[in-house]
Design a protein around this motif. Structure first.
Motif, mmCIF file in Angstrom:
data_model
loop_
_atom_site.group_PDB
_atom_site.id
_atom_site.type_symbol
_atom_site.label_atom_id
_atom_site.label_comp_id
_atom_site.label_asym_id
_atom_site.label_seq_id
_atom_site.Cartn_x
_atom_site.Cartn_y
_atom_site.Cartn_z
ATOM 1 N N UNK A 27 0.823 -1.208 0.000
ATOM 2 C CA UNK A 27 0.000 0.000 0.000
ATOM 3 C C UNK A 27 0.859 1.262 0.000
ATOM 4 N N UNK A 28 2.012 1.191 0.625
ATOM 5 C CA UNK A 28 2.896 2.355 0.680
ATOM 6 C C UNK A 28 4.201 2.140 -0.059
ATOM 7 N N UNK A 29 4.178 1.295 -1.075
ATOM 8 C CA UNK A 29 5.406 0.932 -1.781
ATOM 9 C C UNK A 29 6.095 2.136 -2.413
ATOM 10 N N UNK A 30 5.348 3.036 -3.001
ATOM 11 C CA UNK A 30 5.958 4.216 -3.621
ATOM 12 C C UNK A 30 6.707 5.040 -2.577
ATOM 13 N N UNK A 31 6.132 5.182 -1.411
ATOM 14 C CA UNK A 31 6.787 5.911 -0.330
ATOM 15 C C UNK A 31 8.016 5.152 0.159
ATOM 16 N N UNK A 32 7.892 3.844 0.282
ATOM 17 C CA UNK A 32 9.033 3.023 0.718
ATOM 18 C C UNK A 32 10.198 3.152 -0.258
ATOM 19 N N UNK A 33 9.908 3.199 -1.547
ATOM 20 C CA UNK A 33 10.961 3.335 -2.550
ATOM 21 C C UNK A 33 11.675 4.681 -2.447
ATOM 22 N N UNK A 34 10.971 5.704 -1.992
ATOM 23 C CA UNK A 34 11.585 7.022 -1.829
ATOM 24 C C UNK A 34 12.354 7.148 -0.517
ATOM 25 N N UNK A 35 12.184 6.187 0.360
ATOM 26 C CA UNK A 35 12.867 6.244 1.657
ATOM 27 C C UNK A 35 14.335 5.870 1.489
ATOM 28 N N UNK A 36 15.097 6.101 2.533
ATOM 29 C CA UNK A 36 16.523 5.773 2.497
ATOM 30 C C UNK A 36 16.741 4.272 2.341
#
Length: 184
Positions: free
Chosen positions: A62-71
């Motif tokens: 559900x939050x994969x796009x955000x996870x990819x932008x994380x460090x």
């Protein structure tokens, strides 16, 4: 890729943008087996372990796009898995692997991965999304903390280490474990 494919907003039932699907699928396949092993040791049941892992991967998806932008997406995924297993695990007497009742979560995870599941420091670091030196430091601090407990509290962890002896009698008071959990 167009701007709408990169939108991080997720709603139930909305499919993941195709651009992220391959990365997510690869990440899931790479980590699924170890996540299940970890969750099984934490929960003591395959059904509960499977539910933990699926819930963690659902939240990650559900939050994969955000996870990819994380460090470090692996660190985010590990936190989700730790949260799910923590919600489904109790520190009850008779639990087969209660190291999380004795140590802070990160320390317990490194002990579990390295000593119980046999992962190398590098493998454990990759799975948890942290540096090798952080895993080594967590292992050392966990081992020092465990040395403070009587040998009967954690006999399977370091059977070869010289442990101090303790007086016969009750090994651990019922409340003692709860008060040491997640010390800072």
């Amino acid at each position: 890729m167009n701007a709408t494919a990169r939108q991080p907003a997720r709603r139930a039932g909305v499919p993941m943008p195709a651009a992220f699907s391959l990365e997510y699928t690869a990440f899931r396949e790479l980590h699924l087996d170890w996540y299940l092993r970890y969750a099984y040791v934490r929960t003591g049941e395959w059904t509960r372990a499977t539910h933990c892992v699926e819930a963690a991967f659902d939240a990650l998806r559900a939050g994969w796009a955000t996870a990819l932008r994380s460090a470090c997406p692996a660190a985010r995924a590990w936190q989700l898995l730790r949260d799910q297993t923590g919600e489904r695990t109790t520190c009850a007497e008779g639990h087969t692997w209660s190291i999380h009742c004795l140590l802070r979560d990160a320390q317990a995870d490194t002990i579990l991965l390295h000593h119980r599941l046999g992962l190398s420091v590098k493998q454990a670091a990759g799975l948890m999304g942290i540096d090798d030196h952080a895993v080594r430091a967590l292992l050392r601090s966990a081992e020092r903390t465990l040395d403070e407990f009587p040998a009967c509290v954690s006999p399977r962890l370091h059977a070869t280490q010289n442990r101090r002896t303790h007086q016969p009698g009750p090994c651990v008071r019922r409340g003692a474990i709860r008060t040491t959990r997640n010390r800072s």
